[in-house]
Every structure is written in C-alpha cells, then in structure tokens.
Design a protein around this motif. Structure first.
Motif, PDB file in Angstrom:
ATOM      1  N   SER A 214      51.421  65.670  10.955  1.00  0.00           N
ATOM      2  CA  SER A 214      52.685  66.230  11.450  1.00  0.00           C
ATOM      3  C   SER A 214      53.124  67.440  10.637  1.00  0.00           C
ATOM      4  O   SER A 214      53.974  68.212  11.083  1.00  0.00           O
ATOM      5  N   SER A 215      52.561  67.613   9.457  1.00  0.00           N
ATOM      6  CA  SER A 215      52.912  68.749   8.596  1.00  0.00           C
ATOM      7  C   SER A 215      52.215  70.031   9.003  1.00  0.00           C
ATOM      8  O   SER A 215      52.503  71.101   8.461  1.00  0.00           O
ATOM      9  N   ASP A 216      51.310  69.955   9.973  1.00  0.00           N
ATOM     10  CA  ASP A 216      50.512  71.120  10.356  1.00  0.00           C
ATOM     11  C   ASP A 216      51.178  71.961  11.435  1.00  0.00           C
ATOM     12  O   ASP A 216      52.016  71.491  12.204  1.00  0.00           O
ATOM     13  N   SER A 217      50.755  73.202  11.478  1.00  0.00           N
ATOM     14  CA  SER A 217      51.154  74.141  12.523  1.00  0.00           C
ATOM     15  C   SER A 217      49.948  75.030  12.793  1.00  0.00           C
ATOM     16  O   SER A 217      48.878  74.808  12.220  1.00  0.00           O
ATOM     17  N   ASN A 218      50.112  76.046  13.644  1.00  0.00           N
ATOM     18  CA  ASN A 218      48.976  76.902  13.999  1.00  0.00           C
ATOM     19  C   ASN A 218      49.264  78.381  13.772  1.00  0.00           C
ATOM     20  O   ASN A 218      50.409  78.828  13.874  1.00  0.00           O
ATOM     21  N   ILE A 219      48.211  79.113  13.485  1.00  0.00           N
ATOM     22  CA  ILE A 219      48.219  80.566  13.510  1.00  0.00           C
ATOM     23  C   ILE A 219      47.034  80.988  14.379  1.00  0.00           C
ATOM     24  O   ILE A 219      45.943  80.437  14.243  1.00  0.00           O
ATOM     25  N   THR A 220      47.251  81.934  15.281  1.00  0.00           N
ATOM     26  CA  THR A 220      46.192  82.376  16.197  1.00  0.00           C
ATOM     27  C   THR A 220      45.776  83.805  15.880  1.00  0.00           C
ATOM     28  O   THR A 220      46.617  84.712  15.850  1.00  0.00           O
ATOM     29  N   PHE A 221      44.478  83.976  15.634  1.00  0.00           N
ATOM     30  CA  PHE A 221      43.932  85.305  15.349  1.00  0.00           C
ATOM     31  C   PHE A 221      43.166  85.812  16.557  1.00  0.00           C
ATOM     32  O   PHE A 221      42.375  85.085  17.158  1.00  0.00           O
TER      33      PHE A 221
ATOM     34  N   VAL B 276      42.123  79.759  16.663  1.00  0.00           N
ATOM     35  CA  VAL B 276      43.378  79.060  16.353  1.00  0.00           C
ATOM     36  C   VAL B 276      43.153  78.256  15.078  1.00  0.00           C
ATOM     37  O   VAL B 276      42.287  77.371  15.032  1.00  0.00           O
ATOM     38  N   ALA B 277      43.900  78.572  14.027  1.00  0.00           N
ATOM     39  CA  ALA B 277      43.696  77.951  12.722  1.00  0.00           C
ATOM     40  C   ALA B 277      44.895  77.089  12.343  1.00  0.00           C
ATOM     41  O   ALA B 277      46.033  77.556  12.387  1.00  0.00           O
ATOM     42  N   PRO B 278      44.675  75.832  11.950  1.00  0.00           N
ATOM     43  CA  PRO B 278      45.781  75.009  11.461  1.00  0.00           C
ATOM     44  C   PRO B 278      46.175  75.411  10.044  1.00  0.00           C
ATOM     45  O   PRO B 278      45.317  75.766   9.224  1.00  0.00           O
ATOM     46  N   VAL B 279      47.452  75.364   9.766  1.00  0.00           N
ATOM     47  CA  VAL B 279      47.987  75.633   8.428  1.00  0.00           C
ATOM     48  C   VAL B 279      49.152  74.675   8.193  1.00  0.00           C
ATOM     49  O   VAL B 279      49.625  74.018   9.113  1.00  0.00           O
ATOM     50  N   ILE B 280      49.602  74.596   6.947  1.00  0.00           N
ATOM     51  CA  ILE B 280      50.787  73.802   6.641  1.00  0.00           C
ATOM     52  C   ILE B 280      52.020  74.548   7.155  1.00  0.00           C
ATOM     53  O   ILE B 280      52.237  75.709   6.809  1.00  0.00           O
TER      54      ILE B 280
ATOM     55  N   GLY C  98      45.414  75.760   3.085  1.00  0.00           N
ATOM     56  CA  GLY C  98      44.854  74.689   3.871  1.00  0.00           C
ATOM     57  C   GLY C  98      45.793  73.989   4.833  1.00  0.00           C
ATOM     58  O   GLY C  98      46.885  74.464   5.142  1.00  0.00           O
ATOM     59  N   PHE C  99      45.350  72.816   5.280  1.00  0.00           N
ATOM     60  CA  PHE C  99      46.090  71.984   6.231  1.00  0.00           C
ATOM     61  C   PHE C  99      45.717  70.536   5.957  1.00  0.00           C
ATOM     62  O   PHE C  99      44.818  70.246   5.145  1.00  0.00           O
ATOM     63  N   GLU C 100      46.411  69.618   6.609  1.00  0.00           N
ATOM     64  CA  GLU C 100      46.190  68.196   6.363  1.00  0.00           C
ATOM     65  C   GLU C 100      45.684  67.486   7.612  1.00  0.00           C
ATOM     66  O   GLU C 100      46.121  67.783   8.725  1.00  0.00           O
ATOM     67  N   LEU C 101      44.780  66.542   7.402  1.00  0.00           N
ATOM     68  CA  LEU C 101      44.358  65.635   8.452  1.00  0.00           C
ATOM     69  C   LEU C 101      44.637  64.210   7.989  1.00  0.00           C
ATOM     70  O   LEU C 101      44.560  63.907   6.796  1.00  0.00           O
ATOM     71  N   THR C 102      44.982  63.362   8.927  1.00  0.00           N
ATOM     72  CA  THR C 102      45.220  61.958   8.616  1.00  0.00           C
ATOM     73  C   THR C 102      44.039  61.121   9.109  1.00  0.00           C
ATOM     74  O   THR C 102      43.277  61.548   9.979  1.00  0.00           O
TER      75      THR C 102
END
Length: 277
Positions: free
Chosen positions: A125-132, A186-190, A218-222
């Motif tokens: 739930s802490s993740d979001s996206n950035i699109t290049f 599309v890259a996940p980030v915090i 980075g980003f988090e996975l559960t």
C-alpha cells in the motif's frame, strides 16, 4: 549371486541415504546468508543447490559477490534493499539503477513490473507509480497540457529522434501509447518519496528533478508466509520450507525437522506435548 545383483545390493544403502538427505532440507535453510544479510523462509539462495525447497518457488535470490542480493522476477532483475521478515515485506529497486547515474536527468529503465493476482509477491500500500515515455515521436505541444515533465539528457543522434517524458501517477491524460513512444515503462516507487519530491518544488518537478533518487530508493512488495504454520514449526525447533506435493503439481508448506519433513511441526521427544505449540 550374479555380480550385477551383488553390486546393486551394495549400492542400495548409499542410494537410500542420498534420498534421505535430499528429502530432509539441509542446514543451509537455517544458516543461509549473503554477506551479513540472512536469507530465510520464504526466500532461499538459488546458487546453493542444497537450498532447494528452503522457500517458495519463484522467491529464490541470487547472491552476487557475496554482497548483493538479486531477485530474478520474470525476465528482469531487482536488487534487494531490505527484507523485513516480521512485517512480511521486501524492498527492491530495479537492477538497471545499478548501472545508471542516479543524478542523471534521464534514468533509463527497460522493463515493467507486472504482478499477477496469484503471485507470491504483491505491491504494498506504500507504493505508487511513475511512468516514463522514451523517444516519443509526437510533437511536444501534444503533451504540453498533460502535466508531463520533459526529460533532458536522454541521448542524441539518429536513434533518438523524439523526446522523452515522465508522468507522475494521476497526471496522465489519455493513453501513453498514443504518443508513439519507443518504450513505455511504469515503475513502482514509494509514494512518500514521490510526494516529497513534488512538495520540494511546489508542484511538478523540473526536468532535472530527482527521479533517479526516487527510483533508487526502491519500492515494497508484501508476501504471505503462512506465518501461523511457520511460527508453530519454528517453535518446535524446525525450519520452514516449501516442497512439491507427491500427488500433484502444487507446492505444500513443509516443516523440516531433524528427523525429516512434516506438514506442521516437529516432535519434541517422548513425554513432551506439542499442544502448546
């Protein structure tokens, strides 16, 4: 007795011992490390052939130069920043960032992270996206009203005839593919890191914003580790793993004990009850 039969009888105890050793997960499951970083269930070390079965299929990690853990996921690789076993999270960053200048105004990624609903790992739930959007042919005026940031330093020459952009999640209007880009990632980030970058500039970051820094953070996975089962197993001096079901293609939780694998917990010895475990 024929010589061949005599040889088979002599070899039979050796074969049985080998099967027994293969069936009981080795101590490598308990003591696996990469440098000073412990690698424990549901993760395991791919390069250690004796560690097969120490964790979930697909959650094998590579130990590079005894310093860096790498998670191969589908056709791409991600560097492990941290594993919080108590919270069941793993922090990753795209391995491409190891070979990229984090201060570059154009961090270049090559793969989308696609996670199925039935995957062992899920975005936190802490993740979001950035699109290049790299090397887009469309005129920049088509993007001027979309709150896109045009990146600088993305290369020049015949192979770079277009422009590259970055969209922060929620600011894309229309489909990115409409812009005729060579690559869309599309890259996940915090999310907190991304918001901090936006707040630092009072809105959209400049073209030379700290996109590389946010990606490198980075980003988090559960993951679900069958924590109740594993806890019971560990409290009875076993170690948790995963192994093939003998009658199907599925994988079953396994508690590896000194006396062999079980489906739940280890025996504590004569006269000692497991009821409290």
């Amino acid at each position: 007795m024929p010589p061949l039969r005599r040889l088979l009888l002599l070899l039979l105890p050796v074969v049985l011992v080998l099967f027994a050793e293969a069936d009981a997960s080795p101590s490598a499951c308990r003591n696996a490390t990469c440098g000073d970083v412990p690698v424990a269930y549901p993760f395991w070390l791919i390069d250690n052939s004796s560690a097969l079965g120490c964790g979930y299929p697909g959650l094998g990690l590579r130990c590079v130069d005894n310093t860096t853990l790498i998670l191969p996921f589908r056709t791409h690789q991600y560097r492990v920043l941290d594993i919080e076993y108590g919270k069941h999270t793993i922090s990753l960053t795209d391995a491409d960032m190891q070979h990229s200048d984090t201060n570059s105004s154009c961090p270049h990624l090559h793969a989308n992270l696609t996670i199925d609903d039935n995957s062992w790992l899920q975005l936190a739930s802490s993740d979001s996206n950035i699109t290049f959007l790299y090397n887009c042919k469309s005129n920049s005026s088509l993007l001027s009203s979309t709150s896109a940031v045009k990146l600088t330093g993305c290369g020049a020459g015949p192979e770079h005839i277009g422009s590259s952009y970055v969209f922060l999640d929620g600011w894309i209007t229309g489909e990115a593919y409409d812009y005729e880009c060579e690559t869309v990632v599309v890259a996940p980030v915090i999310d907190a890191h991304k918001k901090a970058m936006v707040d630092a500039h009072g809105g959209l970051p400049p073209a030379d914003g700290s996109f590389g820094d946010v990606l490198s953070a980075g980003f988090e996975l559960t993951y679900s580790a069958h924590s109740d089962k594993c806890g019971k197993c560990e409290r009875t001096k076993g170690w948790c793993g995963y192994r093939h079901n003998e009658t199907s293609t599925t994988m079953d939780f396994t508690c590896f004990c000194d006396e062999g694998p079980t489906k739940s917990h280890c025996e504590l010895g004569p006269g000692i009850s497991n009821s409290n475990y």
